[in-house]
Write a protein that holds these residues in place. Sequence first.
Motif, PDB file in Angstrom:
ATOM      1  N   GLY A  50      -6.701   4.921  -5.172  1.00  8.35           N
ATOM      2  CA  GLY A  50      -5.141   3.841  -5.622  1.00  8.35           C
ATOM      3  C   GLY A  50      -5.345   3.211  -7.247  1.00  8.35           C
ATOM      4  N   ARG A  51      -6.508   3.762  -7.549  1.00  8.71           N
ATOM      5  CA  ARG A  51      -6.157   3.134  -9.542  1.00  8.71           C
ATOM      6  C   ARG A  51      -6.173   3.823 -10.222  1.00  8.71           C
ATOM      7  N   ARG A  52      -5.428   3.405 -10.753  1.00  6.78           N
ATOM      8  CA  ARG A  52      -6.166   4.266 -12.736  1.00  6.78           C
ATOM      9  C   ARG A  52      -6.802   4.507 -13.497  1.00  6.78           C
TER      10      ARG A  52
ATOM     11  N   HIS B 124      -5.326   9.205 -10.204  1.00  5.42           N
ATOM     12  CA  HIS B 124      -4.770   7.455  -9.585  1.00  5.42           C
ATOM     13  C   HIS B 124      -6.907   7.812  -8.512  1.00  5.42           C
TER      14      HIS B 124
ATOM     15  N   ALA C 251       1.172   2.807 -10.737  1.00 12.07           N
ATOM     16  CA  ALA C 251      -0.454   2.144 -11.062  1.00 12.07           C
ATOM     17  C   ALA C 251       0.386   0.986 -11.587  1.00 12.07           C
TER      18      ALA C 251
ATOM     19  N   MET D 127       1.891   8.217 -14.343  1.00 15.97           N
ATOM     20  CA  MET D 127       0.810   7.985 -12.933  1.00 15.97           C
ATOM     21  C   MET D 127       0.830   6.319 -14.074  1.00 15.97           C
ATOM     22  N   SER D 128       0.734   5.820 -15.052  1.00 13.22           N
ATOM     23  CA  SER D 128       0.146   4.321 -15.177  1.00 13.22           C
ATOM     24  C   SER D 128       1.225   4.102 -14.780  1.00 13.22           C
TER      25      SER D 128
ATOM     26  N   THR E 112      -4.230  10.431 -17.142  1.00 10.56           N
ATOM     27  CA  THR E 112      -4.303   8.917 -16.134  1.00 10.56           C
ATOM     28  C   THR E 112      -4.230  10.149 -14.750  1.00 10.56           C
TER      29      THR E 112
END
Length: 218
Positions: free
Chosen positions: A42-44, A39, A100, A96-97, A37
């Motif tokens: 800005g989104r995973r 970004h 997010a 990382m998740s 994962t």
Amino acid sequence: MRSQLDPRTTLLDCLREHLHLTGSKKGCDHGQCGACTVHINGRRQLSCLSFAALHEGDEITTIEGIGQPEKMHPMQAAFVKCDAYQCGYCTSGQIMSAVALLKEPCGPDDAEVKEFMSGNICRCGAYPNIVAAIQRVRQARGCRSRMKTFQLTRPKDNAQAIAAAAKAKTAQQGAEIRFIAGGTTLIDLMKLNVETPQSLVDVNRLPVDKIEATPDGG
């Protein structure tokens, strides 16, 4: 940063083999474990399922960009504090998740956090500690239920219920007025801001004279 790549190169292989950012892990290479994962803008996203060539000009953040040992991100510090890892192979993807998730419409309960983290597998089974770490950061940031305020009405009789229904253009998803009658997932959806009605009409307590089948099957 520019790099010449085979057009078949995945973003994960580009990061690891070409840019030497090895924090993102190759677990399954099929988008099923979440270890890779990152970004993107800005989104995973799962870097093993995307070609690197598709992301020219995109902002890509890996675990290396989240924080360093001397200056850890609060989520990284919480993982250490809560012992939210064992072998550590999945940890970068988990973090990382989790980072997010802080910007996503996740409800306040552990169950919601588990659902939002369901794409990240921990084969060591450190899930309770992972949830605890995430909740620790959310609580420190004052994360609570994001359910929007609404007006609740409980009609005393059928006439009041009919009057309330007359104000509603529709009772379908996305309507400003929704009705509660029996079992429903509406409240759960409202916690996630999937549903944001301005008014709820609770008709559970209304007397039922009879149940009648209509010609159209209703």
